[in-house]
Design a protein around this motif. Structure first.
Motif, PDB file in Angstrom:
ATOM      1  N   ALA A 183       5.301  -0.994   2.693  1.00 20.85           N
ATOM      2  CA  ALA A 183       4.230   0.008   2.624  1.00 20.85           C
ATOM      3  C   ALA A 183       4.885   1.382   2.700  1.00 20.85           C
ATOM      4  CB  ALA A 183       3.272  -0.160   3.797  1.00 20.85           C
TER       5      ALA A 183
ATOM      6  N   ILE B 275      -5.597   3.626   7.090  1.00 21.60           N
ATOM      7  CA  ILE B 275      -4.715   2.607   7.666  1.00 21.60           C
ATOM      8  C   ILE B 275      -5.374   1.231   7.619  1.00 21.60           C
ATOM      9  CG2 ILE B 275      -3.625   1.858   9.832  1.00 21.60           C
ATOM     10  CD1 ILE B 275      -2.922   4.835  10.284  1.00 21.60           C
TER      11      ILE B 275
ATOM     12  N   ALA C 161       3.912   5.718   3.742  1.00 22.60           N
ATOM     13  CA  ALA C 161       2.955   6.728   4.200  1.00 22.60           C
ATOM     14  C   ALA C 161       3.485   8.078   3.756  1.00 22.60           C
ATOM     15  CB  ALA C 161       2.838   6.681   5.721  1.00 22.60           C
TER      16      ALA C 161
ATOM     17  N   PRO D 103       0.829  -1.203   0.000  1.00 20.72           N
ATOM     18  CA  PRO D 103       0.000   0.000   0.000  1.00 20.72           C
ATOM     19  C   PRO D 103       0.866   1.256   0.000  1.00 20.72           C
ATOM     20  CG  PRO D 103       0.099  -0.904   2.214  1.00 20.72           C
ATOM     21  CD  PRO D 103       0.894  -1.837   1.332  1.00 20.72           C
TER      22      PRO D 103
ATOM     23  N   ILE E  73       0.720   0.099  10.414  1.00 18.53           N
ATOM     24  CA  ILE E  73       0.686  -0.657   9.159  1.00 18.53           C
ATOM     25  C   ILE E  73       1.500  -1.934   9.352  1.00 18.53           C
ATOM     26  CG2 ILE E  73       1.331  -0.683   6.723  1.00 18.53           C
ATOM     27  CD1 ILE E  73       0.637   2.278   6.607  1.00 18.53           C
TER      28      ILE E  73
ATOM     29  N   VAL F  97       0.058   5.079   1.079  1.00 20.30           N
ATOM     30  CA  VAL F  97      -1.029   5.832   1.723  1.00 20.30           C
ATOM     31  C   VAL F  97      -0.699   7.323   1.710  1.00 20.30           C
ATOM     32  CG1 VAL F  97      -2.437   6.042   3.804  1.00 20.30           C
ATOM     33  CG2 VAL F  97      -1.430   3.824   3.203  1.00 20.30           C
TER      34      VAL F  97
ATOM     35  N   HIS G 136       9.412   5.425  -1.291  1.00 25.01           N
ATOM     36  CA  HIS G 136       8.939   4.048  -1.478  1.00 25.01           C
ATOM     37  C   HIS G 136       9.944   3.332  -2.371  1.00 25.01           C
ATOM     38  CE1 HIS G 136       5.319   1.255  -1.453  1.00 25.01           C
ATOM     39  NE2 HIS G 136       6.179   0.637  -2.236  1.00 25.01           N
TER      40      HIS G 136
ATOM     41  N   TYR H 197      -3.730   4.609  -1.742  1.00 28.00           N
ATOM     42  CA  TYR H 197      -4.919   5.092  -1.044  1.00 28.00           C
ATOM     43  C   TYR H 197      -4.695   6.579  -0.816  1.00 28.00           C
ATOM     44  CZ  TYR H 197      -5.840   0.165  -0.286  1.00 28.00           C
ATOM     45  OH  TYR H 197      -6.071  -1.170  -0.486  1.00 28.00           O
TER      46      TYR H 197
ATOM     47  N   ALA I 210      -5.071  -0.079   4.126  1.00 29.74           N
ATOM     48  CA  ALA I 210      -3.682  -0.495   3.851  1.00 29.74           C
ATOM     49  C   ALA I 210      -3.429  -1.899   4.384  1.00 29.74           C
ATOM     50  CB  ALA I 210      -2.708   0.501   4.479  1.00 29.74           C
ATOM     51  N   ASN I 211      -4.047  -2.215   5.524  1.00 30.54           N
ATOM     52  CA  ASN I 211      -3.807  -3.527   6.141  1.00 30.54           C
ATOM     53  C   ASN I 211      -4.717  -4.621   5.605  1.00 30.54           C
ATOM     54  OD1 ASN I 211      -1.682  -2.830   7.826  1.00 30.54           O
ATOM     55  ND2 ASN I 211      -3.045  -2.083   9.450  1.00 30.54           N
TER      56      ASN I 211
ATOM     57  N   ARG J  33      -1.024  -0.371  -4.445  1.00 27.71           N
ATOM     58  CA  ARG J  33      -2.356   0.135  -4.057  1.00 27.71           C
ATOM     59  C   ARG J  33      -2.153   1.532  -3.484  1.00 27.71           C
ATOM     60  NH1 ARG J  33      -4.107  -2.834   0.666  1.00 27.71           N
ATOM     61  NH2 ARG J  33      -1.968  -3.487   1.062  1.00 27.71           N
TER      62      ARG J  33
END
Ligand code: NAD
Length: 504
Positions: free
Chosen positions: A422, A410, A424, A265, A439, A267, A449, A300, A413-414, A298
């Motif tokens: 992951a 959150i 943030a 994820p 997370i 986020v 990332h 978010y 994400a999980n 993913r």
């Protein structure tokens, strides 16, 4: 890029490396390595069968007493030399890695090869820092201490997405700790694992310490995992195959380390730097053509930034240059194979029925039509429980979903079986701190990332597996600790004997 060698000549003796020699396989089955950028043939070789695995395990077993008995300093010296040989051959490694995987030479030159050299240098140093935790007279009558010991012959299995780095991540901590190893790379991508083992020999690492068997998973792979002389299985690959490997390893009571799939994820909270998040999402989802277990898959995005994020990511994806991996200007190469491209395309085709393809969603034509290429793809409006959000696609595909509250971001994400990595994106310290705590993933980046470091552990939570690659933590997988206890009283009748002899 000029290649320093011809692949066919270099591997004329075969694609197995056993006891310090290149040998042909003996399975009777052949595999042709295909250049995914063109569909052309790179090398046809005979796969390893069970006899080859037996020979490699025997070579590793024979090398174990000498290698585990060497001093940490001796092992460290040879591994420093190994790092130097790898660095000298950097161009050859980058060439072969790009050829067999189709990865842009920019990536193999700036990421795969230097990362591997750095890993070798790190483990050369770390080899001298293996330690037990404590020594003391805990009960007054004995001296106890902990010895950290090598475990024996390790059997490792690696995937095709980062063949050189996966070979390095498996082999280096194992041999730094004094083990010997048999590695089975993916059939599609054996070249740089073989070159890695050859470089170890050139550096003076004894024959049999590092062996490579290149065979099919069901055949050579399962035989290696179940082999009675192999004490540990270290596997990196898909969660589905990891489950099968776990069954076989468990049946033969082996230590097990599993690095499995991911669905990372990404986020983005509403105070994030939008430009940074957009660039991070495109780079983080497209690295290695999305065939990266930690890739951003993913996104978010909190509602106030959602529309701008979708618009800007799509626009930036459209600027990415797809093309010949050996062109220095190429950003995105083909996928590993036409089969993998078709698998990715099928995910996107199915998604058309329930989501919106914002950009991409097709293979490029023209000069690239023969390669396993696929355009960077952004998918919006998919439900959280849909296939593209829940399953590992392993291609240049990013899914984007909105969220409202931090709690929701959150929780989403999980909400997959995976937990490898992951990120943030926020400028709020409290939000970042909460995301990194809550997370469930083996790595959480803040405002970035992808970057990895030799000094830091890499490994999964949940269905992404267990155990760590890289860093000093990897030694927990590749060593065993022994409690040694000395009596200090020198009396024949110890106090505790009362439990047997009573008051006699
Ligand atoms: P895969 O699981 O299909 O194959 C991995 C390896 O297992 C190959 O060498 C294959 O030959 C072998 N294999 C296949 N069947 C086997 C069997 N029955 N017994 C023993 N070995 C068998 O994975 P892949 O398609 O090569 O690689 C992609 C997968 O790897 C993705 O799921 C990705 O997330 C994962 N991966 C994870 C990490 C990580 O660090 N967690 C890193 C890279 C890749």
């Amino acid at each position: 890029m000029s290649n320093g060698f011809q692949v066919q000549e270099r591997f004329a003796d075969g694609a197995q490396y056993i006891g310090g020699k290149l040998l042909p396989g003996t399975s009777g089955h052949h595999h042709t390595i295909v250049d995914p950028a063109t569909g052309g043939s790179v090398l046809r070789y005979e796969l390893a069968g069970t006899d080859d695995v037996d020979a490699a395990v025997a070579a590793a077993r024979a090398a174990f007493p000498g290698w585990s008995g060497a001093t940490p300093g001796e092992r460290s010296d040879l591994m420093h030399r190994f790092a130097a040989v790898l660095a000298e051959q950097a161009d050859d490694f980058a060439y072969a890695e790009s050829l067999q995987c189709g990865k842009p030479v920019k990536l193999s030159t700036e990421f795969d090869v230097p990362g591997t050299v750095d890993n070798a240098a790190f483990f050369a140093g770390a080899a001298r820092h293996l330690e037990g935790k404590a020594a003391a007279e805990y009960d007054g009558d004995h001296t106890s201490y902990v010895r950290r010991e090598a475990i024996g012959v390790v059997g490792s299995i690696a995937p095709w997405n980062y063949p050189l780095q996966m070979a390095a991540w498996k082999i280096l901590p194992a041999v730094a700790a004094g083990n010997t190893i048999v590695l089975k790379p993916a059939e599609l991508t054996p070249l740089t694992s073989l070159m890695f083992a050859q470089a170890a020999t050139e550096a003076g690492i004894p024959d049999g310490v590092i062996n490579i068997v290149t065979g099919a998973g069901k055949d050579a792979g399962e035989h290696l995992v179940g082999h009675p002389d192999v004490v540990m299985t270290s596997f990196t690959g898909s969660t589905a195959v990891g489950k099968r490997v776990a069954e076989i390893a468990t049946a033969t009571v082996k230590r097990l380390h599993l690095e499995l799939g991911g669905k990372a994820p990404f986020v983005v909270f509403d105070d994030a730097d939008l430009e940074a998040a957009v660039h991070g999402a495109v780079a983080g989802s497209l690295i290695n053509t999305g065939q990266d277990c930690t890739a951003a898959t993913r996104a978010y995005v909190q509602r106030p930034l959602y529309d701008a994020f979708v618009r800007d990511v799509a626009a930036l994806m459209e600027t990415v240059r797809i093309g010949d991996p050996f062109d220095a200007a190429t950003d995105l190469g083909p996928l590993i194979s036409h089969a993998q491209r078709d698998r990715v395309a099928a995910f996107v085709e199915r998604a058309r029925g329930y989501a919106r393809i914002v950009t991409g969603g097709e293979a490029p034509g023209g000069d690239l039509a023969d390669g396993a290429y696929y355009r960077p793809t952004l998918i919006a409006d998919a439900a959280q429980d849909s296939e593209v959000v829940q399953s590992e696609i392993f291609g240049p595909v990013l899914v984007v979903l909105p969220f409202d509250t931090d709690d929701e971001g959150i929780a989403l994400a999980n909400d997959t079986p995976y937990g490898l990595a992951a990120s943030a994106w926020t400028r709020d310290l409290y939000r970042a701190n909460r995301a990194t705590r809550e997370i469930q993933a083996g790595c959480v980046w803040v405002n970035d990332h992808i970057p990895i470091l030799s000094e830091m552990p890499h490994g999964g939570y949940k269905a992404s597996g267990f155990g760590k690659d890289m860093s000093a933590y990897s030694f927990e997988e590749y060593t065993q600790v022994k409690h040694v206890m000395y009596d200090n009283t020198a009396v024949a009748r110890k106090d505790w004997h009362r439990t047997i002899f009573g008051d006699r």
